[in-house]
Design an enzyme around this catalytic site. Structure first.
Site, mmCIF file in Angstrom:
data_model
loop_
_atom_site.group_PDB
_atom_site.id
_atom_site.type_symbol
_atom_site.label_atom_id
_atom_site.label_comp_id
_atom_site.label_asym_id
_atom_site.label_seq_id
_atom_site.Cartn_x
_atom_site.Cartn_y
_atom_site.Cartn_z
ATOM 1 N N GLU A 41 -5.938 19.472 -11.415
ATOM 2 C CA GLU A 41 -6.716 18.243 -11.650
ATOM 3 C C GLU A 41 -8.083 18.550 -12.272
ATOM 4 O O GLU A 41 -8.711 19.562 -11.959
ATOM 5 C CB GLU A 41 -6.910 17.510 -10.320
ATOM 6 N N LYS A 111 -5.024 8.244 -12.421
ATOM 7 C CA LYS A 111 -5.010 8.326 -10.962
ATOM 8 C C LYS A 111 -5.202 6.940 -10.346
ATOM 9 O O LYS A 111 -6.150 6.229 -10.671
ATOM 10 C CB LYS A 111 -6.117 9.274 -10.502
ATOM 11 N N CYS A 145 -3.695 14.513 -6.832
ATOM 12 C CA CYS A 145 -4.467 14.859 -5.641
ATOM 13 C C CYS A 145 -4.310 13.838 -4.491
ATOM 14 O O CYS A 145 -3.287 13.810 -3.832
ATOM 15 C CB CYS A 145 -5.933 15.046 -6.028
#
Length: 260
Positions: A41, A111, A145
């Site tokens: 990431e 995300k 994540c």
């Protein structure tokens, strides 16, 4: 499918150096002849330089797309380009770009779950869709994540038919046990392969924990990294799917009439 995970230690707030390093590590990973290479990431900036984040962003993914379109075609490898801090339409996103062996950018994902504890939601805009794509005929999905904590997101991807979930992260060493358990759980409960790549090194006072891994649908670890910068490679045997779903068919036995 043979997967190479690049557990990268990036330099905080230095995109120029990080792009050079990412290319070097991709080229090194390609020597193991993987079908797909994965970065972690926000490797372009680290997590995350709030004082000048807009100046350090990639702009509409331009630099990322140029570099990895070229590399994936030259090296004949699929690339999950981790994620980058990215500006588009005046907003800042945490964006993952996906490239096939022809050098085509075939998918992107912003995300969707932002980590409020670190005030990520004060600087980034949430993505608003899930993303699936095919690599070498295999349906895949990608998350970033904090997304791994939201089982509904991964189950949604699984119900759309993915066989491999790519997880790219900057996960701190202080919660590395969560990282390991959550990735194993998502693999087991959804009966999918999980390729999870974390960063390592230090950004500010935060130490990132490594422990990138390749996990099969039984929850077994095929390959695992340590805390340091390294590249790991392993093979996903797609024949496992028929065996596990004929043995423990959770999709057939679901009770959707009870779920809300």
């Amino acid at each position: 499918m043979r997967i190479g995970l690049v557990q990268m230690s990036m330099e905080f707030a230095n995109p120029d150096n990080n792009y050079k390093k990412a290319e070097e590590l991709i080229r090194l990973a390609a020597k193991e002849n993987p079908d797909t290479i994965v970065l972690p990431e926000t490797w372009n900036t680290g997590v995350f330089p709030v004082e000048n984040i807009k100046e350090l962003c990639d702009k509409n993914g331009k630099q990322t797309i140029e570099l990895f379109s070229y590399l994936s075609k030259e090296l004949n490898v699929n690339i999950i380009a981790g994620s980058v801090v990215n500006e588009k339409e005046g907003e800042i996103y945490n964006t993952s770009y996906i490239f096939n062996k022809k050098g085509e950018c075939i998918a992107e994902y912003d995300k969707t779950h932002l980590f409020s504890f670190m005030h990520e939601d004060d600087y980034f805009k949430k993505g608003n869709r899930v993303t699936t794509f095919e690599l070498d005929g295999v349906k895949c999905g990608v998350i970033i994540c904090y997304d791994i904590r939201f089982l509904e997101l991964v189950r949604t991807l699984a119900l759309q038919g993915i066989k491999i979930l790519f997880v790219v992260a900057q996960w701190p060493v202080s919660r590395i046990k969560h990282w390991e358990i959550l990735n194993e759980a998502r693999a087991i409960e959804n009966q999918i392969f999980v390729a999870c790549v974390n960063s390592c090194g230090t950004a500010g006072e935060t130490i990132y924990g490594g422990h990138s891994a390749l996990i099969n649908p039984w929850g077994e670890t095929i390959a695992k990294a340590s805390y340091e910068e390294e590249i790991i490679t392993g093979d996903f045997d797609m024949k496992i799917f028929d065996k596990i779903r004929n043995t423990i068919n959770v999709y057939n036995d679901r009770r959707t009439d009870l779920y809300r």
